[in-house]
Enzyme design. Structure first.
Site, PDB file in Angstrom:
ATOM      1  N   ARG A   9     -13.496  -3.040  -5.632  1.00  0.00           N
ATOM      2  CA  ARG A   9     -14.353  -1.871  -5.850  1.00  0.00           C
ATOM      3  C   ARG A   9     -14.285  -0.932  -4.643  1.00  0.00           C
ATOM      4  O   ARG A   9     -15.003   0.064  -4.575  1.00  0.00           O
ATOM      5  CB  ARG A   9     -15.804  -2.301  -6.115  1.00  0.00           C
ATOM      6  N   ASN A  10     -13.432  -1.270  -3.688  1.00  0.00           N
ATOM      7  CA  ASN A  10     -13.286  -0.475  -2.473  1.00  0.00           C
ATOM      8  C   ASN A  10     -12.265   0.638  -2.745  1.00  0.00           C
ATOM      9  O   ASN A  10     -11.077   0.359  -2.878  1.00  0.00           O
ATOM     10  CB  ASN A  10     -12.807  -1.391  -1.337  1.00  0.00           C
ATOM     11  N   PRO A  11     -12.728   1.901  -2.822  1.00  0.00           N
ATOM     12  CA  PRO A  11     -11.784   2.985  -3.128  1.00  0.00           C
ATOM     13  C   PRO A  11     -10.690   3.113  -2.065  1.00  0.00           C
ATOM     14  O   PRO A  11      -9.586   3.565  -2.359  1.00  0.00           O
ATOM     15  CB  PRO A  11     -12.667   4.238  -3.184  1.00  0.00           C
ATOM     16  N   ASP A  73      -6.474 -10.823  -0.107  1.00  0.00           N
ATOM     17  CA  ASP A  73      -7.476 -11.518   0.691  1.00  0.00           C
ATOM     18  C   ASP A  73      -7.015 -11.363   2.129  1.00  0.00           C
ATOM     19  O   ASP A  73      -5.826 -11.551   2.433  1.00  0.00           O
ATOM     20  CB  ASP A  73      -7.584 -12.997   0.304  1.00  0.00           C
ATOM     21  N   GLY A 155     -15.240  -3.581   8.962  1.00  0.00           N
ATOM     22  CA  GLY A 155     -15.031  -4.961   9.403  1.00  0.00           C
ATOM     23  C   GLY A 155     -14.890  -5.063  10.914  1.00  0.00           C
ATOM     24  O   GLY A 155     -15.696  -4.514  11.673  1.00  0.00           O
ATOM     25  N   LYS A 178      -3.375   3.926  10.573  1.00  0.00           N
ATOM     26  CA  LYS A 178      -3.743   2.543  10.266  1.00  0.00           C
ATOM     27  C   LYS A 178      -2.910   2.007   9.099  1.00  0.00           C
ATOM     28  O   LYS A 178      -2.382   0.893   9.168  1.00  0.00           O
ATOM     29  CB  LYS A 178      -5.243   2.467   9.947  1.00  0.00           C
TER      30      LYS A 178
END
Length: 199
Positions: A9-11, A73, A155, A178
């Site tokens: 769900r992380n755009p 992951d 994070g 990045k």
């Protein structure tokens, strides 16, 4: 046009994969996030490695939606902590996704340790509805800082000084910088050939 589910769900993760596909001139792929797919139960991430958890998530998405599914992951592996927090990175402090608490706990644990070597690790998996599984792993080597720096990323980014940009934390890099260097970017570039072959 082939639709590919990104099990997040992380755009930012969807954008990152889209950017990699464009960079490699892979066309004809429409990425779908979990927010735009039929709802299904979150799989239990009970794997013992990044790869096992990525495969669990990708397989669950492909089986539930009938679409090829990409999942990742990832986490931070600290040499002095025998590779931890590792697969527990997002919930290191006990609460899932509490970046501030996770960073503070890690700083406390590393306070008297001079060996600051660490790496971000990502395993990305592609599962097809027919049962095919492809995986790729990326590592981004660096060192832990002694205090957070930078406002970007998420994070452990404010604590991580990458070896290929040692004067900045990864939270001080632009999104483009990045993506070009990161563990997930490396894994996604390797996985992209299998995504291209879906057409």
């Amino acid at each position: 046009m082939v639709k590919v589910l990104v099990a997040s769900r992380n755009p930012g993760k969807v954008r990152e994969l889209d950017q990699v596909l464009r960079e490699l001139n892979i066309e004809g792929v429409e990425l779908v996030s979990l927010d735009d797919a039929p709802a299904y139960p979150d799989p239990v991430e009970d794997g013992l490695t990044f790869e096992e958890n990525a495969v669990l998530k990708a397989r669950a998405g492909a089986e539930a939606t009938g679409l090829p599914c990409v999942a990742d992951d990832s986490g931070l592996a600290v040499t002095a902590l025998n590779g931890m927090p590792g697969i527990l990175s997002a919930r290191w402090s006990g609460t899932h996704g509490d970046d501030t608490a996770n960073n503070q706990l890690l700083l406390n644990q590393m306070a008297d340790i001079n060996d600051r070597r660490a790496a971000f690790v990502s395993c990305c998996a592609l599962a097809t509805p027919a049962g095919g599984i492809y995986t790729a792993e990326g590592r981004w080597e660096g060192e832990l800082l002694r205090e957070p720096r930078g406002e970007g990323g998420f994070g452990y980014d404010p604590l991580f000084a990458p070896s290929d940009a040692p004067d900045r934390s990864s939270a001080e890099l632009s999104p483009e910088e990045k993506n070009a260097r990161s563990h997930r970017g490396k894994a996604l570039r390797e996985l992209a050939q299998h995504i291209a072959a879906l057409q």
